[in-house]
Design a protein around this motif. Structure first.
Motif, PDB file in Angstrom:
ATOM      1  N   SER A   1     -17.883 -33.984  21.819  1.00  0.00           N
ATOM      2  CA  SER A   1     -17.217 -34.332  20.562  1.00  0.00           C
ATOM      3  C   SER A   1     -16.456 -33.132  20.012  1.00  0.00           C
ATOM      4  N   LYS A   2     -16.996 -31.919  20.174  1.00  0.00           N
ATOM      5  CA  LYS A   2     -16.301 -30.717  19.685  1.00  0.00           C
ATOM      6  C   LYS A   2     -15.024 -30.468  20.479  1.00  0.00           C
ATOM      7  N   VAL A   3     -15.158 -30.566  21.796  1.00  0.00           N
ATOM      8  CA  VAL A   3     -13.989 -30.364  22.655  1.00  0.00           C
ATOM      9  C   VAL A   3     -12.915 -31.387  22.299  1.00  0.00           C
ATOM     10  N   PHE A   4     -13.344 -32.624  22.063  1.00  0.00           N
ATOM     11  CA  PHE A   4     -12.386 -33.686  21.780  1.00  0.00           C
ATOM     12  C   PHE A   4     -11.623 -33.400  20.489  1.00  0.00           C
ATOM     13  N   ILE A   5     -12.340 -32.967  19.454  1.00  0.00           N
ATOM     14  CA  ILE A   5     -11.667 -32.707  18.175  1.00  0.00           C
ATOM     15  C   ILE A   5     -10.755 -31.479  18.291  1.00  0.00           C
ATOM     16  N   ALA A   6     -11.222 -30.435  18.974  1.00  0.00           N
ATOM     17  CA  ALA A   6     -10.383 -29.248  19.185  1.00  0.00           C
ATOM     18  C   ALA A   6      -9.115 -29.642  19.942  1.00  0.00           C
ATOM     19  N   PHE A   7      -9.280 -30.453  20.975  1.00  0.00           N
ATOM     20  CA  PHE A   7      -8.151 -30.939  21.763  1.00  0.00           C
ATOM     21  C   PHE A   7      -7.173 -31.725  20.898  1.00  0.00           C
ATOM     22  N   LEU A   8      -7.721 -32.628  20.098  1.00  0.00           N
ATOM     23  CA  LEU A   8      -6.881 -33.537  19.310  1.00  0.00           C
ATOM     24  C   LEU A   8      -6.021 -32.775  18.305  1.00  0.00           C
ATOM     25  N   ILE A   9      -6.595 -31.715  17.732  1.00  0.00           N
ATOM     26  CA  ILE A   9      -5.834 -30.940  16.747  1.00  0.00           C
ATOM     27  C   ILE A   9      -4.818 -30.033  17.444  1.00  0.00           C
ATOM     28  N   ALA A  10      -5.174 -29.522  18.611  1.00  0.00           N
ATOM     29  CA  ALA A  10      -4.331 -28.499  19.262  1.00  0.00           C
ATOM     30  C   ALA A  10      -3.172 -29.092  20.060  1.00  0.00           C
ATOM     31  N   PHE A  11      -3.303 -30.342  20.486  1.00  0.00           N
ATOM     32  CA  PHE A  11      -2.363 -30.812  21.491  1.00  0.00           C
ATOM     33  C   PHE A  11      -0.962 -31.157  20.956  1.00  0.00           C
ATOM     34  N   PHE A  12      -0.911 -31.600  19.694  1.00  0.00           N
ATOM     35  CA  PHE A  12       0.366 -32.110  19.181  1.00  0.00           C
ATOM     36  C   PHE A  12       1.482 -31.048  19.162  1.00  0.00           C
ATOM     37  N   PRO A  13       1.228 -29.860  18.584  1.00  0.00           N
ATOM     38  CA  PRO A  13       2.310 -28.857  18.606  1.00  0.00           C
ATOM     39  C   PRO A  13       2.730 -28.474  20.024  1.00  0.00           C
ATOM     40  N   ILE A  14       1.807 -28.514  20.961  1.00  0.00           N
ATOM     41  CA  ILE A  14       2.164 -28.171  22.341  1.00  0.00           C
ATOM     42  C   ILE A  14       3.093 -29.239  22.917  1.00  0.00           C
ATOM     43  N   MET A  15       2.775 -30.497  22.638  1.00  0.00           N
ATOM     44  CA  MET A  15       3.622 -31.576  23.147  1.00  0.00           C
ATOM     45  C   MET A  15       5.013 -31.515  22.523  1.00  0.00           C
ATOM     46  N   ILE A  16       5.064 -31.347  21.206  1.00  0.00           N
ATOM     47  CA  ILE A  16       6.362 -31.330  20.519  1.00  0.00           C
ATOM     48  C   ILE A  16       7.209 -30.154  20.999  1.00  0.00           C
ATOM     49  N   SER A  17       6.612 -28.975  21.125  1.00  0.00           N
ATOM     50  CA  SER A  17       7.419 -27.820  21.537  1.00  0.00           C
ATOM     51  C   SER A  17       7.869 -27.970  22.992  1.00  0.00           C
ATOM     52  N   THR A  18       7.063 -28.623  23.823  1.00  0.00           N
ATOM     53  CA  THR A  18       7.496 -28.892  25.195  1.00  0.00           C
ATOM     54  C   THR A  18       8.725 -29.798  25.187  1.00  0.00           C
ATOM     55  N   MET A  19       8.663 -30.842  24.369  1.00  0.00           N
ATOM     56  CA  MET A  19       9.799 -31.770  24.291  1.00  0.00           C
ATOM     57  C   MET A  19      11.062 -31.067  23.801  1.00  0.00           C
ATOM     58  N   VAL A  20      10.891 -30.263  22.743  1.00  0.00           N
ATOM     59  CA  VAL A  20      12.050 -29.546  22.194  1.00  0.00           C
ATOM     60  C   VAL A  20      12.644 -28.626  23.258  1.00  0.00           C
ATOM     61  N   GLY A  21      11.777 -27.897  23.956  1.00  0.00           N
ATOM     62  CA  GLY A  21      12.248 -26.969  24.983  1.00  0.00           C
ATOM     63  C   GLY A  21      12.980 -27.682  26.109  1.00  0.00           C
ATOM     64  N   LEU A  22      12.438 -28.833  26.537  1.00  0.00           N
ATOM     65  CA  LEU A  22      13.051 -29.551  27.662  1.00  0.00           C
ATOM     66  C   LEU A  22      14.406 -30.138  27.275  1.00  0.00           C
ATOM     67  N   GLN A  23      14.566 -30.449  25.976  1.00  0.00           N
ATOM     68  CA  GLN A  23      15.819 -31.085  25.583  1.00  0.00           C
ATOM     69  C   GLN A  23      16.901 -30.085  25.184  1.00  0.00           C
ATOM     70  N   ALA A  24      16.494 -28.834  24.936  1.00  0.00           N
ATOM     71  CA  ALA A  24      17.469 -27.850  24.450  1.00  0.00           C
ATOM     72  C   ALA A  24      18.262 -27.248  25.612  1.00  0.00           C
ATOM     73  N   ILE A  25      18.869 -28.097  26.415  1.00  0.00           N
ATOM     74  CA  ILE A  25      19.675 -27.627  27.541  1.00  0.00           C
ATOM     75  C   ILE A  25      21.118 -28.037  27.279  1.00  0.00           C
ATOM     76  N   GLU A  26      22.038 -27.110  27.504  1.00  0.00           N
ATOM     77  CA  GLU A  26      23.448 -27.433  27.291  1.00  0.00           C
ATOM     78  C   GLU A  26      23.906 -28.476  28.299  1.00  0.00           C
ATOM     79  N   THR A  27      24.780 -29.373  27.844  1.00  0.00           N
ATOM     80  CA  THR A  27      25.241 -30.434  28.749  1.00  0.00           C
ATOM     81  C   THR A  27      26.033 -29.851  29.914  1.00  0.00           C
ATOM     82  N   ASP A  28      26.800 -28.783  29.659  1.00  0.00           N
ATOM     83  CA  ASP A  28      27.551 -28.167  30.748  1.00  0.00           C
ATOM     84  C   ASP A  28      26.623 -27.594  31.823  1.00  0.00           C
ATOM     85  N   MET A  29      25.446 -27.132  31.383  1.00  0.00           N
ATOM     86  CA  MET A  29      24.475 -26.604  32.330  1.00  0.00           C
ATOM     87  C   MET A  29      24.022 -27.706  33.276  1.00  0.00           C
ATOM     88  N   VAL A  30      23.775 -28.895  32.730  1.00  0.00           N
ATOM     89  CA  VAL A  30      23.364 -30.023  33.553  1.00  0.00           C
ATOM     90  C   VAL A  30      24.507 -30.428  34.488  1.00  0.00           C
TER      91      VAL A  30
END
Lengths: 299, 279
Positions: A160-189
């Motif tokens: 239960s402790k691991v689950f709550i620690a996970f639940l609180i910690a995971f959201f910023p990691i997911m959001i920053s991953t998404m932001v990082g993956l999308q911040a690519i210039e179109t010309d680069m692609v």
């Protein structure tokens, strides 16, 4: 992983530029001056600035408590806290272990899940339209309030402790991953397409390495949140751990015991935070991390 | 590398134009369909015909928004065309055309890779032999005056140097066609002159086909065998000028009457088509 650490021409290495043949350079195109050279001398000493600052704060605290004769119940002096830590060292060590394990496992699961879900949501429009709104709304539920439910589901043990620690910690990691993956210039692609790159190649060689600074920024936030999560979980139901002891000592009006636990928790959190920061060097060139740290500092 | 041609005279180039066009556009147009139901479609390019000969340096000049970048995207197969047909070396373009190199206005170097590794990304993505590619990359970097910088990171180099690296990356696999989208537009005037001169010298070594987009008419005349002058949106070809100036051209050529006649002509075309409002 396409990025590597390697001993590239270190930005701080003096003579790196003088050693180059001057003839190859055209006029008016000298490379920018290197900042690091000037910083070199004071750098070793500056490392201790934070230690000195901490000592100064502790001294002021100690002096203030003695000068105004603050009762230990309200605010124990650092010397009293350290004495308590030393006296009950066996107990503190025994209680630090489960808490640290909860934080580390919770963070690790959060990092893996956060990065993978971030990737999934970035690349699958189906996941973005079905799964993602649900994830966001799940973040709006106060996790502290429903922590007792998780205790019912997962018991009073580690899970239960691991689950709550996970639940609180995971959201910023997911959001920053998404932001990082999308911040690519179109010309680069476009450039990668013109090289005949498949979307997998573009992901491995371009998107993922480009997202790494964001992912690590998210993981640093996630690590501090995992500490919060583990302690909150221990508040709800536990028979050991620093959070449990914090609550217990507070009930006993044992302020030195409370502050001892807080200090220990702070030290554990700081060490884990710097471990995450340090692990960045395994994936990114050091010169780049320094450059990124500078931009973060000015934000 | 292509065979060095002994005499790069305009006559030879003209014959090649007729014999074997490298890039052929027939009635190519581009319309951006509106995403809204009753929105109006935007015509970016009017149907146009264009032949680009093997070994020719073609510059395309026009104001921003005239569709010159769109034209480049169409040739590279990075954007579908609405009507007409495009083929390169006899093969129709459908989807990204990979047998070419592209240089953009931004250098688009990968910040986490060293200069050498940035050039080698081309080989990695294409699955070319790394050892051979590394040798060629070193050779190219030396040609643009960057030997000794292989292990530097992009942020340690100036803008002009970075753009040179981008050119090396575009040429690593020795493509017969090089597309350049305002490659020097982000540089200061002095660096820009230097790169223009250097690039001309560089191009004269192997004379590969170059399509070079710019909004700077001096640059267009200086570099081009032919200058294609665009009309404002929807883009079309206003006129094609054959530039009959001996190579290598030096910066002083820009002050000659011949050179001024070409720029004057382009200027007049800009006024005629309403790009520049007459005084």
């Amino acid at each position: 992983m396409s990025t590597r650490t390697r001993n590239h021409a270190d930005a701080g290495h003096p003579g790196a530029i003088e050693g180059k043949p001057a003839g190859g350079l055209d006029k008016g195109e000298a490379p920018p001056m290197r900042r690091t050279r000037r910083r070199g001398a004071g750098r070793g000493f500056r490392r201790f600035y934070s230690v000195i600052a901490t000592i100064v704060v502790l001294l002021i605290w100690e002096g203030g408590v003695r000068l105004f004769a603050v009762p230990a119940l309200i605010l124990p002096a650092p010397s009293v806290v350290f004495a308590t830590l030393w006296e009950r060292r066996d107990l503190y060590i025994a209680f630090s272990v489960p808490t640290t394990i909860e934080i580390v496992i919770g963070f690790f699961v959060a990092a893996v899940a956060g990065i993978l879900l971030g990737i999934l949501v970035s690349f699958s429009s189906f996941a973005r339209s079905t799964f993602y709104p649900m994830l966001i709304s799940s973040q709006l539920i106060p996790k502290v309030a429903i922590a007792p439910v998780f205790v019912i589901w997962f018991g009073t043990g580690l899970e239960s402790k691991v689950f709550i620690a996970f639940l609180i910690a995971f959201f910023p990691i997911m959001i920053s991953t998404m932001v990082g993956l999308q911040a690519i210039e179109t010309d680069m692609v476009k450039l990668f397409k013109s090289m005949g790159a498949s979307s997998t190649t573009t992901f491995i060689k371009l998107r993922l390495p480009a997202a790494l600074p964001n992912i690590f920024a998210g993981m640093k936030i996630g690590m501090t949140l995992a500490v919060v999560g583990a302690i909150v979980a221990e508040f709800v139901a536990a028979d050991r751990g620093l959070g449990y002891y914090l609550l217990y000592a507070n009930g006993q009006l044992d302020s030195p015991g409370v502050f001892g636990a807080i200090m220990l928790l702070t030290v554990i959190g700081v060490i884990l935070y710097y471990l995450v920061e340090w692990s960045q060097h395994l994936f990114m060139p050091s010169a780049l991390i320094r450059a990124a740290d500078l931009t973060q500092a000015t934000m | 590398m292509d065979v060095l041609r002994p005499s790069p005279s305009g006559v030879v180039a003209a014959e090649i134009t007729i014999a074997e066009p490298m890039v052929r556009l027939r009635g190519v147009s581009k319309v951006y369909r509106s995403l809204r139901r009753n929105g109006t479609d935007v015509e970016a390019l009017r149907p146009l015909d264009l032949n680009i000969a093997r070994g020719e340096f073609v510059t395309i000049v026009g104001p921003s928004g005239c569709g010159k970048s769109t034209l480049l995207s169409l040739i590279a197969g990075l954007s579908p065309y609405t009507t007409g047909e495009i083929d390169i070396g006899g093969r129709p373009v459908a989807g990204p055309y990979t047998d070419l190199g592209i240089v953009f206005q931004k250098d688009l170097l990968l910040s986490w890779r060293t200069i050498l590794d940035n050039v080698l990304i081309q080989a990695e993505v294409r699955g070319l032999d790394r050892r051979k590619a590394a040798a060629r990359a070193a050779e190219l970097l030396a040609l643009v005056g960057l030997s000794g910088f292989e292990q530097f990171l992009p942020h340690e180099l100036s803008g002009g140097m970075r753009q040179r690296v981008a050119i090396c990356r575009a040429l690593l696999h020795n493509p017969p066609l090089l597309l350049m989208d305002e490659p020097f537009a982000a540089l200061d005037a002095i660096t820009r002159d230097q790169l223009t001169l250097d690039f001309q010298r560089f191009w004269q070594r192997d004379r590969r086909t170059v399509v070079f987009i710019t909004h700077n008419l001096v640059e267009a005349v200086f570099l081009g065998d032919r200058v294609i002058v665009m009309t404002p949106r929807p883009g079309g070809i206003a006129e094609i000028l054959d530039i009959d100036l001996a190579r290598p051209r030096n910066l002083a050529v820009r002050d000659t009457p011949d050179f001024a006649r070409y720029t004057r002509r382009i200027h007049d075309l800009f006024i005629e088509t309403g790009i520049i409002k007459a005084e």
